[in-house]
Design an enzyme around this catalytic site. Structure first.
Site, PDB file in Angstrom:
ATOM      1  N   SER A  27      36.156 -19.349  40.654  1.00 41.45           N
ATOM      2  CA  SER A  27      37.239 -19.841  41.500  1.00 41.45           C
ATOM      3  C   SER A  27      36.642 -20.860  42.475  1.00 41.45           C
ATOM      4  O   SER A  27      35.749 -20.530  43.249  1.00 41.45           O
ATOM      5  CB  SER A  27      37.852 -18.648  42.244  1.00 41.45           C
ATOM      6  OG  SER A  27      38.840 -19.071  43.137  1.00 41.45           O
ATOM      7  N   LYS A  68      38.712 -22.338  37.853  1.00 42.01           N
ATOM      8  CA  LYS A  68      40.002 -22.195  38.552  1.00 42.01           C
ATOM      9  C   LYS A  68      39.917 -23.001  39.839  1.00 42.01           C
ATOM     10  O   LYS A  68      39.001 -22.808  40.638  1.00 42.01           O
ATOM     11  CB  LYS A  68      40.251 -20.717  38.844  1.00 42.01           C
ATOM     12  CG  LYS A  68      41.247 -20.399  39.953  1.00 42.01           C
ATOM     13  CD  LYS A  68      41.610 -18.920  39.954  1.00 42.01           C
ATOM     14  CE  LYS A  68      41.695 -18.341  41.353  1.00 42.01           C
ATOM     15  NZ  LYS A  68      42.021 -16.895  41.344  1.00 42.01           N
ATOM     16  N   LEU A  69      40.867 -23.914  40.029  1.00 46.46           N
ATOM     17  CA  LEU A  69      40.898 -24.723  41.248  1.00 46.46           C
ATOM     18  C   LEU A  69      41.930 -24.150  42.205  1.00 46.46           C
ATOM     19  O   LEU A  69      43.076 -23.913  41.827  1.00 46.46           O
ATOM     20  CB  LEU A  69      41.278 -26.175  40.933  1.00 46.46           C
ATOM     21  CG  LEU A  69      40.417 -26.941  39.925  1.00 46.46           C
ATOM     22  CD1 LEU A  69      40.929 -28.379  39.800  1.00 46.46           C
ATOM     23  CD2 LEU A  69      38.949 -26.930  40.337  1.00 46.46           C
ATOM     24  N   LYS A  70      41.519 -23.946  43.442  1.00 45.38           N
ATOM     25  CA  LYS A  70      42.480 -23.550  44.469  1.00 45.38           C
ATOM     26  C   LYS A  70      43.289 -24.801  44.812  1.00 45.38           C
ATOM     27  O   LYS A  70      42.711 -25.900  44.958  1.00 45.38           O
ATOM     28  CB  LYS A  70      41.734 -23.051  45.707  1.00 45.38           C
ATOM     29  CG  LYS A  70      41.067 -21.700  45.488  1.00 45.38           C
ATOM     30  CD  LYS A  70      42.118 -20.601  45.329  1.00 45.38           C
ATOM     31  CE  LYS A  70      41.504 -19.226  45.451  1.00 45.38           C
ATOM     32  NZ  LYS A  70      42.522 -18.159  45.347  1.00 45.38           N
ATOM     33  N   ASP A 101      45.273 -22.049  41.337  1.00 46.42           N
ATOM     34  CA  ASP A 101      45.777 -20.912  42.127  1.00 46.42           C
ATOM     35  C   ASP A 101      46.278 -21.429  43.468  1.00 46.42           C
ATOM     36  O   ASP A 101      45.528 -22.011  44.249  1.00 46.42           O
ATOM     37  CB  ASP A 101      44.640 -19.897  42.347  1.00 46.42           C
ATOM     38  CG  ASP A 101      45.108 -18.626  43.065  1.00 46.42           C
ATOM     39  OD1 ASP A 101      46.302 -18.522  43.403  1.00 46.42           O
ATOM     40  OD2 ASP A 101      44.254 -17.736  43.276  1.00 46.42           O
ATOM     41  N   ASN A 111      48.036 -19.451  45.809  1.00 44.31           N
ATOM     42  CA  ASN A 111      48.146 -18.420  46.853  1.00 44.31           C
ATOM     43  C   ASN A 111      49.423 -18.591  47.689  1.00 44.31           C
ATOM     44  O   ASN A 111      49.367 -18.633  48.925  1.00 44.31           O
ATOM     45  CB  ASN A 111      46.910 -18.405  47.765  1.00 44.31           C
ATOM     46  CG  ASN A 111      45.678 -17.855  47.071  1.00 44.31           C
ATOM     47  OD1 ASN A 111      44.762 -18.605  46.742  1.00 44.31           O
ATOM     48  ND2 ASN A 111      45.653 -16.566  46.809  1.00 44.31           N
ATOM     49  N   GLU A 122      48.630 -19.938  39.125  1.00 46.00           N
ATOM     50  CA  GLU A 122      48.639 -18.608  39.716  1.00 46.00           C
ATOM     51  C   GLU A 122      49.403 -18.615  41.041  1.00 46.00           C
ATOM     52  O   GLU A 122      49.140 -19.450  41.910  1.00 46.00           O
ATOM     53  CB  GLU A 122      47.177 -18.182  39.927  1.00 46.00           C
ATOM     54  CG  GLU A 122      46.960 -16.779  40.451  1.00 46.00           C
ATOM     55  CD  GLU A 122      45.458 -16.446  40.538  1.00 46.00           C
ATOM     56  OE1 GLU A 122      44.633 -17.111  39.874  1.00 46.00           O
ATOM     57  OE2 GLU A 122      45.110 -15.517  41.299  1.00 46.00           O
ATOM     58  N   ASP A 141      49.693 -12.993  41.015  1.00 50.59           N
ATOM     59  CA  ASP A 141      48.595 -12.270  41.659  1.00 50.59           C
ATOM     60  C   ASP A 141      49.235 -11.435  42.777  1.00 50.59           C
ATOM     61  O   ASP A 141      49.571 -10.264  42.578  1.00 50.59           O
ATOM     62  CB  ASP A 141      47.562 -13.295  42.180  1.00 50.59           C
ATOM     63  CG  ASP A 141      46.468 -12.701  43.060  1.00 50.59           C
ATOM     64  OD1 ASP A 141      46.523 -11.506  43.377  1.00 50.59           O
ATOM     65  OD2 ASP A 141      45.544 -13.451  43.463  1.00 50.59           O
ATOM     66  N   LYS A 191      44.112  -7.072  40.135  1.00 55.12           N
ATOM     67  CA  LYS A 191      43.085  -6.799  41.142  1.00 55.12           C
ATOM     68  C   LYS A 191      43.242  -5.341  41.557  1.00 55.12           C
ATOM     69  O   LYS A 191      44.266  -4.979  42.144  1.00 55.12           O
ATOM     70  CB  LYS A 191      43.281  -7.681  42.377  1.00 55.12           C
ATOM     71  CG  LYS A 191      42.878  -9.128  42.189  1.00 55.12           C
ATOM     72  CD  LYS A 191      43.068  -9.880  43.487  1.00 55.12           C
ATOM     73  CE  LYS A 191      42.818 -11.366  43.289  1.00 55.12           C
ATOM     74  NZ  LYS A 191      43.258 -12.144  44.467  1.00 55.12           N
ATOM     75  N   GLY A 211      39.466 -11.435  41.500  1.00 58.30           N
ATOM     76  CA  GLY A 211      38.353 -11.083  42.381  1.00 58.30           C
ATOM     77  C   GLY A 211      38.731 -11.295  43.834  1.00 58.30           C
ATOM     78  O   GLY A 211      39.713 -11.992  44.143  1.00 58.30           O
TER      79      GLY A 211
HETATM   80  O1  OSB Z   1      43.810 -15.434  45.130  1.00 58.81           O
HETATM   81  O2  OSB Z   1      42.441 -14.915  43.621  1.00 58.81           O
HETATM   82  C1  OSB Z   1      42.686 -15.098  44.815  1.00 58.81           C
HETATM   83  C2  OSB Z   1      39.491 -14.718  46.882  1.00 58.81           C
HETATM   84  C3  OSB Z   1      39.981 -14.044  47.979  1.00 58.81           C
HETATM   85  C4  OSB Z   1      41.319 -13.767  48.059  1.00 58.81           C
HETATM   86  C5  OSB Z   1      42.180 -14.151  47.039  1.00 58.81           C
HETATM   87  C6  OSB Z   1      41.690 -14.805  45.914  1.00 58.81           C
HETATM   88  C7  OSB Z   1      40.332 -15.128  45.851  1.00 58.81           C
HETATM   89  C8  OSB Z   1      39.733 -15.887  44.774  1.00 58.81           C
HETATM   90  C9  OSB Z   1      38.258 -15.715  44.522  1.00 58.81           C
HETATM   91  O3  OSB Z   1      40.315 -16.705  44.113  1.00 58.81           O
HETATM   92  C10 OSB Z   1      37.999 -14.830  43.365  1.00 58.81           C
HETATM   93  C11 OSB Z   1      36.557 -14.388  43.328  1.00 58.81           C
HETATM   94  O4  OSB Z   1      35.729 -15.131  42.811  1.00 58.81           O
HETATM   95  O5  OSB Z   1      36.248 -13.274  43.806  1.00 58.81           O
HETATM   96 MG    MG Z   2      44.956 -15.544  43.341  1.00 61.41          MG
END
Ligand code: OSB
Ligand code: MG
Length: 367
Positions: free
Chosen positions: A134, A160-162, A188, A190, A213, A238, A262, A290
């Protein structure tokens, strides 16, 4: 089985690089590590909540409080083992990350006593799992391309690009142009978008992403179903998936075609297994997400990622992607894969010196 108490450590581990998402920037991972002491064995569990309630409503101090005042005391007396934990905690609403950590610590203790690896208990069918990474939001596109280049060189099999408004189509375009169409790529958000952004998000369609995501708020299941009619990229949930029931409802509504599991978010590994099974029954692909775990949380995630329905690479990166020094023997990437631990329970324990080094507070919750 009888619990004599739970040690709760608050640990602070510096990240190798700042991790920026649409909800904020992390430079240090602060989390709780639980050690359940039972009459049979001891077990470890990692609580994935962050210091502020910005990913979900849970946060570190809130988890410590609910564990101390409600969850640990509810396990007083003889009980039949890890499967009895969730039913004993059910009367307390929410707090799934705290519940998951406690259940995992008890499960680890039980499985160590029985000599059974967690992966076998869950029904894992692989001994190594392919790993994605990520990649946080960066200050510039060249910086992002350097980071992705480094991860691909290390062997990660999926990127995976935020994303967030203002950092979405252009970074995706740049990564595709530089690294080609063969790279497994996903994004992703969020929860950073609204349904009004549907046409904008459809601009990601030409880039052939594996999934997008959690584009919308966690409670907006219907809006995700509406969005799915406008964008071609598969939608993965998620934050919205807090239980097997929520997963079944989201699938029925057409709110997602993929689910990120998760264990912390859904209350534990046993519930995670149920989500895996619900998705398998509906032909919905799942993968293990994760939360910047230490080696303790990573060991359990890797066991989950080895289940047959986890058909997409997870956010189960190597220890070195997060920490210069992990609190366990580090997980190291081998040809883009991590090896599933084979020892009893979660198969790994913290190194005492490394753990003491990062511990800022220790509390013993007696029973
Ligand atoms: O949205 O998946 C998520 C980390 C912290 C909180 C939310 C997320 C994430 C990650 C990192 O995307 C995933 C990892 O490498 O642990
Ligand atoms: Mg996520």
């Amino acid at each position: 089985m009888k619990l004599s108490g739970v040690e709760v450590r608050r640990i602070e581990m510096p990240l190798v690089a700042p991790f920026r998402t649409s909800f904020g920037t992390q430079t240090v991972r602060t989390l709780l590590l639980l050690r359940a002491v039972t009459d049979e064995a001891e077990g470890w569990g990692e609580c994935v909540a962050m210091p502020d309630p910005v990913y979900s409503s849970e946060y570190v101090d809130g988890c410590a409080d609910v564990l101390r005042r409600f969850l640990v005391p509810a396990l007083a007396g003889e009980f039949s083992g890890a499967t009895a934990v969730a039913p004993s905690l059910r009367k307390f609403r929410g707090h799934r990350m705290a519940k998951a950590a406690l259940e995992t610590a008890v499960l680890d203790a039980e499985l160590r006593a029985r000599g059974v690896p967690l992966s076998r208990e869950l029904g894992a069918t692989r001994d190594r799992v392919p790993c994605g990474v990520s990649v946080g939001i960066m200050d510039s596109i060249p910086e992002l391309l350097d980071a992705v280049d480094g991860y691909l060189a290390e062997g990660y099999v999926r990127i995976k690009l935020k994303i967030e408004p203002g950092w979405d189509v252009e970074p995706v375009r740049a990564v595709r142009e530089r690294f080609g169409d063969d790279v497994l790529l996903q994004v992703d958000a969020n929860t950073a978008y609204t349904l009004g952004d549907a046409r904008h998000l459809a601009k990601l369609d030409p880039f052939d992403l594996l999934l997008i995501e959690q584009p919308l708020d966690e409670e907006e299941l219907l809006a995700h179903a509406e969005l799915a009619k406008v964008v071609r990229t598969p939608i993965c949930l998620d934050e919205s998936i807090t239980s097997a029931q929520a997963a079944a409802d989201a699938i029925r509504l057409g709110a997602c075609q993929v689910i990120n599991i998760k264990p912390g978010r859904v209350g534990g590994y046993l519930e995670s297994r149920r989500i895996h099974d619900v998705c398998a029954a509906h032909g919905i692909a799942v993968w293990c997400g994760g939360m910047l775990e230490t080696g303790i949380g990573r060991a359990v995630n890797v066991a989950l990622a080895a289940l047959p329905g986890c058909t997409l690479p997870g956010d189960t990166s190597a220890s070195g992607r997060y920490y210069r020094t992990d609190i366990t023997t580090p997980f190291v990437l081998d040809d883009g894969h991590l090896t599933v631990p084979t020892g009893p329970g979660i198969g790994i324990a913290p190194d005492q010196d490394a753990l003491d080094e990062v511990t800022v507070k220790t509390e013993w919750i007696p029973l």
